[in-house]
Structure formats: C-alpha cells, structure tokens
Design a protein around this motif. Structure first.
Motif, short mmCIF file in Angstrom:
data_model
loop_
_atom_site.label_atom_id
_atom_site.label_comp_id
_atom_site.label_asym_id
_atom_site.label_seq_id
_atom_site.Cartn_x
_atom_site.Cartn_y
_atom_site.Cartn_z
N MET A 82 60.71 8.23 43.97
CA MET A 82 60.23 8.44 42.60
C MET A 82 58.73 8.18 42.50
O MET A 82 58.00 8.93 41.84
N VAL A 83 58.28 7.11 43.13
CA VAL A 83 56.86 6.76 43.05
C VAL A 83 55.99 7.88 43.61
O VAL A 83 54.93 8.20 43.05
N VAL A 84 56.44 8.48 44.71
CA VAL A 84 55.62 9.50 45.36
C VAL A 84 55.43 10.72 44.45
O VAL A 84 54.36 11.35 44.44
N TRP A 85 56.44 11.03 43.62
CA TRP A 85 56.31 12.17 42.71
C TRP A 85 55.36 11.85 41.56
O TRP A 85 54.63 12.73 41.10
N VAL A 86 55.39 10.60 41.10
CA VAL A 86 54.44 10.19 40.06
C VAL A 86 53.01 10.27 40.59
O VAL A 86 52.10 10.74 39.90
N VAL A 87 52.82 9.80 41.83
CA VAL A 87 51.50 9.87 42.45
C VAL A 87 51.05 11.32 42.57
O VAL A 87 49.88 11.66 42.29
N LEU A 88 51.98 12.21 42.96
CA LEU A 88 51.64 13.63 43.09
C LEU A 88 51.20 14.21 41.75
O LEU A 88 50.21 14.96 41.68
N PHE A 89 51.92 13.86 40.68
CA PHE A 89 51.59 14.42 39.37
C PHE A 89 50.18 14.02 38.93
O PHE A 89 49.37 14.86 38.53
N PHE A 90 49.87 12.73 39.01
CA PHE A 90 48.56 12.28 38.56
C PHE A 90 47.45 12.78 39.49
O PHE A 90 46.33 13.08 39.04
N ALA A 91 47.76 12.88 40.78
CA ALA A 91 46.78 13.46 41.70
C ALA A 91 46.52 14.92 41.37
O ALA A 91 45.38 15.40 41.44
N ALA A 92 47.59 15.64 40.97
CA ALA A 92 47.43 17.05 40.62
C ALA A 92 46.61 17.21 39.34
O ALA A 92 45.79 18.12 39.22
N VAL A 93 46.84 16.31 38.36
CA VAL A 93 46.04 16.36 37.13
C VAL A 93 44.56 16.17 37.45
O VAL A 93 43.70 16.91 36.96
N MET A 94 44.25 15.19 38.29
CA MET A 94 42.86 14.95 38.66
C MET A 94 42.30 16.11 39.47
O MET A 94 41.13 16.49 39.30
N ALA A 95 43.13 16.68 40.36
CA ALA A 95 42.66 17.80 41.18
C ALA A 95 42.34 19.01 40.32
O ALA A 95 41.30 19.67 40.52
N PHE A 96 43.19 19.33 39.35
CA PHE A 96 42.92 20.49 38.50
C PHE A 96 41.81 20.20 37.49
O PHE A 96 41.13 21.13 37.05
N ALA A 97 41.64 18.93 37.11
CA ALA A 97 40.49 18.59 36.27
C ALA A 97 39.20 18.81 37.06
O ALA A 97 38.21 19.36 36.53
N LEU A 98 39.19 18.39 38.32
CA LEU A 98 38.04 18.66 39.18
C LEU A 98 37.86 20.14 39.38
O LEU A 98 36.74 20.66 39.37
N SER A 99 38.97 20.86 39.53
CA SER A 99 38.91 22.31 39.69
C SER A 99 38.30 22.98 38.46
O SER A 99 37.60 23.99 38.57
N ALA A 100 38.56 22.39 37.29
CA ALA A 100 38.00 22.95 36.06
C ALA A 100 36.48 22.90 36.08
O ALA A 100 35.81 23.81 35.59
N VAL A 101 35.93 21.83 36.63
CA VAL A 101 34.48 21.67 36.69
C VAL A 101 33.89 22.44 37.87
O VAL A 101 32.80 22.98 37.79
N ALA A 102 34.66 22.50 38.97
CA ALA A 102 34.14 23.10 40.20
C ALA A 102 34.36 24.60 40.27
O ALA A 102 33.80 25.27 41.12
N GLY A 103 35.21 25.15 39.39
CA GLY A 103 35.50 26.57 39.45
C GLY A 103 36.60 26.90 40.44
O GLY A 103 36.72 28.02 40.90
N GLY A 104 37.43 25.92 40.78
CA GLY A 104 38.54 26.15 41.72
C GLY A 104 38.62 25.02 42.73
O GLY A 104 37.82 24.08 42.72
N GLY A 105 39.62 25.11 43.61
CA GLY A 105 39.72 24.15 44.70
C GLY A 105 40.82 23.12 44.57
O GLY A 105 40.98 22.28 45.45
#
Length: 328
Positions: free
Chosen positions: A1-24
């Motif tokens: 369960m913990v690993v899926w929570v970590v994945l979700f928040f990591a994905a939110v941060m990754a797509f937030a970074l993607s929003a600023v970077a134009g992808g990635g």
C-alpha cells in the motif's frame, strides 16, 4: 500500500515539473515504476498515464495547438511506435535506456548556459518543418520501446519558435494518438497486468491534477525559466535512467568488475555474460588487452575457468610497438 501512495505523490510532482518543463514526467517516473513493476510493464503503465495527461492538456490548451506541426508529425509516428513495441517484446529496454540517459545528459550545457543565447537556437521557417516526419518516426519508435519520450525532442519544439503554451498543447496533440495506439498494442501482446493498470491509473489521476494546476499557473512562468527547468529535468531524468538501466544490466548480464595487482603487473577485467575483457599493465611498460570466454557453467569471477578457445592478445609496447599474439 505504501509503495502505491509513494507512486501517486511522485507522479503528482513529476507532472507538476512536466508542466513547467514542457514534458518529461514519464522519463522522471521510469526509475520509480521500475522498482514496482517488471521492466516490460513500465512502458505500458507510462503510456496509460500520459495518454490521460495528453487528453487533459488538449482540453485545457486546445486553442494553442499548432496543427501544421501535428499533421506532419503523427502519420509516421504511429507505425514507428508499433516497431518500438515489437522490439520491446524481443529484448530488454535497459540498453536503450542507457543511450537515452546519455542523450538527456546532453542538455547539461544548455542548462549551464543560462539565459545567454536562448534565442540563438530558434530556427523557424520551412526548413524546420521538413524534419518533422523524421522527428515523428524517432519519437514514435522510442516511445513504443520505452513508453515515454518527454523531453528528448523538446529542443526541436523550441527551434520551431513555439511559445510555452504552444509547446504544451502541440506536444499533447502529437502524443495522444501515439499513446492510445501503444496501449492497444501493449494489451494485444499481453504486456498489461493488473498491477500495470493500477500503476497507470494512479499516474493518470496525478496527471489530471497537474494539468489543472498548469492551466492556472503556466502563464506566470517566464519563458527563460520554462526552458531552463526543461533542461534541468532532462539532466535529472537522464541520470535516473542511467542508474536504473545500469542496475538492470549488471543484474541480467552478470557484469563484474575486477582489479588485480601482482609484483610485475596491474590489471582490470570486466565480465559481461560469457565474455571477459581484461587490460593489464606489465613491467617495465607494456600494455596487454585480451578477450576470453568464461566457461558457461561457471559464474563470472576472478577464478572462473576459461573455455578452450583461441585467444588473441593485443600488446602495446614503446620498444616493440603494437603486435598481436595468439594462444591456443
């Protein structure tokens, strides 16, 4: 369960970074998904999540899409993605990930350059449009093989003279059909499991949240910062990809690095699968390079016996020059 929570928040941060970077976001998430899923399932999970991200970005930035670019990019990208999926079924993607990581590290000079010369890289006009089908083929093939392309071709969008909102919208339009076709292919070839669907669903929800935030804040981000963050994200993704791919290569191909020191010589050897490449410096000054085969029933180690084969040794000496000897 913990690993899926970590994945979700990591994905939110990754797509937030993607929003600023134009992808990635996909490239940033690859190392995390590689810990949770089997290597062959990572591209499918990324494609599910990024397909939803592309749809949401099209909805938010539809008026900024440059359709002249889309119609030149997509037609050849789709069959190329099929070729990438077929190759993924035949081999591990670790070696391509290493190459992509090196490619991404090429953004380091652009990141260090700062704001100087930002506009010098923009090359607008018909001569840039000519290369769009080629970029589509490369992006489609790599995306089919790895599940993500992200920032690999962002520099090309900058060279076309697109603004940040146009890059986000046009990349989404280019990618959405590509991702849906890849998901269908992954399902057809049996590469989507229950864990893959769960991971892809979490990434998709995170992508929706990030896309909504991007709509609110993207116009506040200066153009030079948009490009700088993009280059920085590419470098970080390249390092992460190389580390993850290196671990896979070491594990699956039994890569072992050895160091030996004797009274008359110092040497290093690398074992890779059934091959051993060794370099030895002998006294007084002579360099020997040799390739040998390790017995298949033995694990690579400094004491593993060699198969009976003809061995060639390359000698480099300041007195005798360069010559080759063969041992039976």
């Amino acid at each position: 369960m913990v690993v899926w929570v970590v994945l979700f928040f990591a994905a939110v941060m990754a797509f937030a970074l993607s929003a600023v970077a134009g992808g990635g976001a996909g490239l940033v998430l690859m190392p995390i998904l590689g810990v949770i899923l089997a290597p062959e399932s990572v591209p499918a999970a990324l494609s599910i999540g990024t397909a939803v991200s592309s749809v949401s970005r099209i909805a938010f930035f539809f008026q900024n899409i440059r359709w002249a670019i889309v119609v030149r990019f997509v037609p050849l990208a789709l069959p190329a993605a099929w070729g990438g999926v077929l190759l993924l079924r035949q081999m591990q993607p670790a070696y391509l990930s290493l190459l992509l990581g090196l490619f991404l590290l090429g953004n380091l000079p652009f990141m260090l350059r700062g704001r100087r010369g930002v506009n010098n890289s923009q090359i607008t006009g018909p001569q840039s449009m000519v290369w769009l089908p080629v970029i589509g083929v490369l992006a489609g093939f790599i995306s089919g093989f790895t599940g993500a392309v992200g920032l690999l071709f962002n520099q090309f969008y900058h060279k076309l003279g697109l603004e940040k909102s146009e890059i986000v919208a046009t990349r989404a339009a280019n990618d959405v059909l590509l991702h849906f076709v890849k998901v269908i292919l992954y399902v057809n070839y049996g590469m989507v499991s229950q864990a893959t669907l769960l991971a892809g669903g979490l990434v998709a929800v995170a992508a929706l949240a990030a896309s909504f935030g991007m709509k609110l804040f993207l116009h506040h981000i200066p153009d030079h910062l948009f490009k700088q963050v993009g280059h920085g994200a590419a470098v970080l993704a390249g390092v992460a990809m190389m580390v993850m791919a290196g671990q896979h290569v070491v594990a699956q191909d039994q890569v072992v690095l050895q160091y030996t020191r004797q009274s008359h010589a110092v040497g290093m050897a690398v074992d890779w699968r059934q091959h051993r490449l060794s370099v030895e410096m002998e006294a007084p000054i002579e360099l020997e390079v040799r390739h040998s085969l390790i017995a298949q029933e033995m694990q690579p180690s400094s004491n593993a016996p060699l198969q009976n084969a003809t061995l060639s040794i390359l000698h480099i000496s300041p007195w005798q020059g360069v010559y080759v000897t063969r041992l039976e």
